[in-house]
Write an enzyme that holds these catalytic residues in place. Structure first.
Site, mmCIF file in Angstrom:
data_model
loop_
_atom_site.group_PDB
_atom_site.id
_atom_site.type_symbol
_atom_site.label_atom_id
_atom_site.label_comp_id
_atom_site.label_asym_id
_atom_site.label_seq_id
_atom_site.Cartn_x
_atom_site.Cartn_y
_atom_site.Cartn_z
ATOM 1 N N ARG A 212 0.825 -1.222 0.000
ATOM 2 C CA ARG A 212 0.000 0.000 0.000
ATOM 3 C C ARG A 212 0.853 1.264 0.000
ATOM 4 N NH1 ARG A 212 -3.601 -0.414 5.011
ATOM 5 N NH2 ARG A 212 -1.681 -1.357 5.770
ATOM 6 N N ASN B 95 -6.578 -2.422 2.515
ATOM 7 C CA ASN B 95 -6.472 -3.862 2.671
ATOM 8 C C ASN B 95 -7.849 -4.461 2.834
ATOM 9 O OD1 ASN B 95 -3.720 -4.225 2.500
ATOM 10 N ND2 ASN B 95 -3.359 -4.242 4.703
#
EC number: 6.2.-.-
Length: 776
Positions: free
Chosen positions: A24, A42
């Site tokens: 990320r 997520n």
């Protein structure tokens, strides 16, 4: 036609190794640099990415993304969930990392635990850095993952790090997109993170600074139990013969090799031969124990006590900051640096790895003198992995830390969710679902009740983590295995069917799956596996599919007087073979082998009358019997494969290539090809009587087995038309046999395929079982 410059919003689901590896933060940096808006979060099923920008810019971003992700990340799929127009007049949106979301059916690959990265290592060695000397330093590129994860998705709140709220300095790093600890879930520092403590063998805290006191104890010859990433390790000074002997005696490990940890590759090279491929394997972020050939000229290190049966040594580099700090003293620590430390599994012999502090003191209190502990909970035990370089390519022998819990991808989805229980030695289990199979970490041998309990608890933990309930349970064909019995109970508890899978069928498929196929020709050589005829198999040429197999060739069966007692005492196997072949050993030779004439008589009568003398086809038993004949087998086996390991080590000492003709074998047919070794035993006895060096005969046997295996493969190719041959089973951990056999197969026009990331031994059996049950 859409204008490629018109702003759009794409919603994408990315699966693979995309959590716990800085994925990320990498997307944030890349999207910001590309002037794209949107967000990433997520999810249990992967990473949900929303991108806003011109369609041409989004397409270019996705095209180059796989080349720019973090080194430990892996993209398996990118699925477009939705696309919609974006307001062309709206102000540009910044790219954000949003809070994680849970979903019902995880599809991600959880990242493994990773060795400390160079940047974190530099910080702990820098006196000016706030993490100087801190043993739990990590970032998005390294540190604990699988062993601290309680639930998905992978966020700090879902790990055992949740008990350590971030201090302002760590929180600032976590929130800064320019920092390498941006959204690093396992980050910590001396102010807010886990801490060390040192106790005596009763668990009572000691007042001295834990790290320096532990290093001093090692220098004094003490046995130190160290709580590592996935469990405890037992450490001693490997140059201290007395310390090694005490460790062996207390742990009840008389002969099995002890792995050592080395401060650097340069130090390893002093004591062992180190090829470029082996050096790369040692440096890999998984950092397994690598089996190396020792240097004959090496001095000072008591190799005869570290690895009594063979001229090899299992070596690894320091894996965590704590390990590095045990090697290198901090300022004001007077104990000199260590070059090497024994680092073996922290468990009583035959039992599972200790992970909890109180448990470790209870189970290891009579083994270790001191305990170096920490207060970060280990959610799942994960032992050190073991590997070799085979023809310059990595081959995993024990699949654990650094390699699990990554999944094995299949060419097509399974028909159902599968739980496969593996075997009793080197146990792993497997979860099969969708188009992948997840192998558990190495559990170990299931002789002890604690090991069976560890298997069941790890199994239930991973089922809960992945949110799965099996539709079928697969077990080995042998009903008396502990794994089979547990599988039967679980199938009953889940009210699902039970599938029994022949041992060597599972072995063959385990090798094939990692090469992307599910059918073909396989040679499976190991110690034992129950055959469909009720006999012990173990030298099998099979033509397999996921749901069936045909047996084409094997070794002629040989009796085992006393059954399992013959496996523990190889001289019984030798007498069993001679009772069938009729040559007799002289009284002098019997005495040299530690066999009393009356014992030999009893075992011979057992064979001739068929009293508790079951027949075995296994290649492993052939090596045992020859090791006994040449006088290198131990009186009683103390660890699996010991006699064969000694025989291979003896064969490696014979250097005259012109004086190592293969043993003679006879091929006969009884519905399938049989390789009969009786003539080889007669030849070996005669050669010994004429004064032939045992090392020459040991190498001759290896050449004979290679020749026989090649003849079996050629027979299979002629019968089936298959030219590719897959090699599986623990006997193919014999590196000398591989070195002889693989060129023979190629010269015969065959294409051998060997195990790589799936172990050739029983560590990989559950993978094959899962495929059989999932395709059935």
């Amino acid at each position: 036609m859409n204008d490629p410059e018109t702003p759009v919003r794409w919603h994408l689901l990315i699966t693979g190794v995309v959590q716990g590896v800085g994925f990320r933060p990498a997307l944030h940096r890349l999207a910001t640099a590309a002037h794209l808006g949107g967000w990433v979060e997520n999810r249990s099923g992967g990473v949900h990415l929303a991108l806003i920008g011109a369609e041409s810019a989004l397409q270019a971003f996705l095209t180059t993304l796989p080349e720019r992700i973090p080194a430990q990340a892996r993209i398996d799929s990118i699925d477009l969930l939705a696309q919609e127009p974006a307001d062309p007049d709206a102000a540009p949106e910044p790219f954000l990392i949003r809070p994680s979301q849970a979903s019902a059916a995880p599809r991600i690959s959880i990242p493994p635990d990773l060795a400390v990265c160079p940047e974190c290592l530099a910080e702990i060695m820098d006196p000016a850095n706030r993490r100087h000397g801190y043993p739990f330093t990590s970032c998005t590129a390294c540190g604990p993952r699988h062993t601290v994860l309680e639930r998905l998705p992978y966020d700090r709140a879902n790990t055992s790090l949740r008990h350590f709220p971030l201090c302002p300095a760590c929180q600032a790093e976590y929130d800064d997109p320019a920092d390498r600890r941006f959204h690093a879930e396992s980050t910590a520092c001396p102010r807010c993170g886990p801490r060390l403590n040192l106790t005596d063998d009763h668990g009572h805290p000691l007042p001295d600074p834990p790290l320096s006191a532990a290093r001093r104890a090692l220098a004094e010859g003490k046995i130190l139990a160290v709580r590592g990433l996935g469990g405890y390790q037992l450490m001693v000074d490997p140059f201290n013969r007395s310390a090694i002997d005490r460790l062996r005696a207390r742990k009840n490990r008389p002969d099995k090799p002890l792995a050592v940890m080395a401060a650097s590759l340069e130090i390893i090279a002093r004591y062992a031969h180190l090829s470029p491929a082996e050096a790369d394997l040692l440096r890999h972020p998984s950092q397994p124990v690598v089996i190396l050939d020792t240097r004959a000229e090496a001095t000072g290190l008591p190799l005869d006590r570290l690895s009594p049966d063979t001229a090899t040594l299992g070596v690894m580099l320091p894996t965590t900051p704590l390990h590095h700090l045990l090697f290198h003293p901090l300022p004001e620590d007077p104990t000199p640096p260590f070059d090497l430390l024994v680092a073996t599994s922290g468990n009583p012999s035959g039992e599972p790895l200790c992970i909890d502090n109180d448990e470790a003191v209870t189970r290891l209190g009579e083994v270790a003198d001191l305990f170096l502990q920490h207060d970060r909970d280990i959610i799942r035990r994960n032992d050190d992995s073991v590997a070799v370089a085979l023809e310059s390519a990595p081959q995993i022998w024990r699949r654990a830390r650094g390699f699990v819990p990554d999944t094995v991808r299949l060419a097509s989805p399974l028909g159902c969710d599968v739980l496969a229980m593996g075997a009793d030695l080197k146990n792993t289990f497997a979860l099969g679902f969708d188009d992948r199979i997840l192998l558990s970490p190495h559990i170990g041998d299931l002789r002890a009740a604690r090991s069976v309990d560890a298997l069941e608890s790890t199994l239930r933990s991973l089922l809960a983590l992945w949110g799965r309930r099996p539709d079928v349970v697969a077990i080995d064909l042998h009903p008396d295995m502990q794994s089979s019995r547990l599988g039967e109970r679980l199938a009953d508890a889940f009210s699902v069917p039970l599938v029994r899978v022949q041992h060597h069928h599972a072995h063959a498929l385990a090798c094939m799956v990692e090469h992307g196929v599910e059918a073909g020709l396989a040679l499976v050589f190991d110690g034992v596996g129950l055959g469909t005829d009720g006999l012990a198999w173990g030298a099998e040429l099979l033509h397999v599919t996921p749901v069936d197999f045909k047996r084409l060739a094997t070794f002629a069966p040989a009796p085992l007087p006393g059954g399992d007692q013959a496996v523990s005492r190889p001289v019984r196997q030798l007498i069993g073979r001679l009772a069938s072949a009729h040559p007799e050993l002289s009284p002098e030779r019997l005495a040299a082998l530690g066999i009393r004439p009356e014992e030999a008589g009893i075992w011979t009568e057992q064979v001739q009358r068929g009293l508790n003398a079951p027949l075995s086809h296994a290649a492993g038993r052939l090596f045992d019997a020859f090791a006994a004949l040449l006088g290198v087998a131990p009186e009683r086996i103390t660890h699996e494969g010991q006699a064969a390991i000694r025989l291979e080590s003896l064969a490696r000492t014979w250097r005259d290539e012109t004086e190592s003709a293969p043993y003679r074998v006879r091929l006969r047919s009884e519905g399938l090809m049989l390789v009969d070794w009786a003539e080889s035993f007669k030849w070996g006895i005669d050669a010994l009587a004429m004064g032939a060096p045992p090392a020459r005969l040991a190498l001759g046997l290896h050449r004979g087995v290679a020749e026989a295996a090649c003849r079996m493969a050629e027979h299979g190719a002629a019968t089936t038309g298959e030219r590719t041959i897959y090699l599986s089973g623990g006997v193919f951990m014999n590196r000398l046999l591989n070195a002889l056999l693989l060129p023979l197969l190629r010269r015969a026009g065959l294409s051998p395929r060997v195990h790589g990331r799936i172990p050739p031994n029983d560590n990989g059996v559950s993978l094959g079982q899962a495929l059989v049950a999932g395709r059935g």
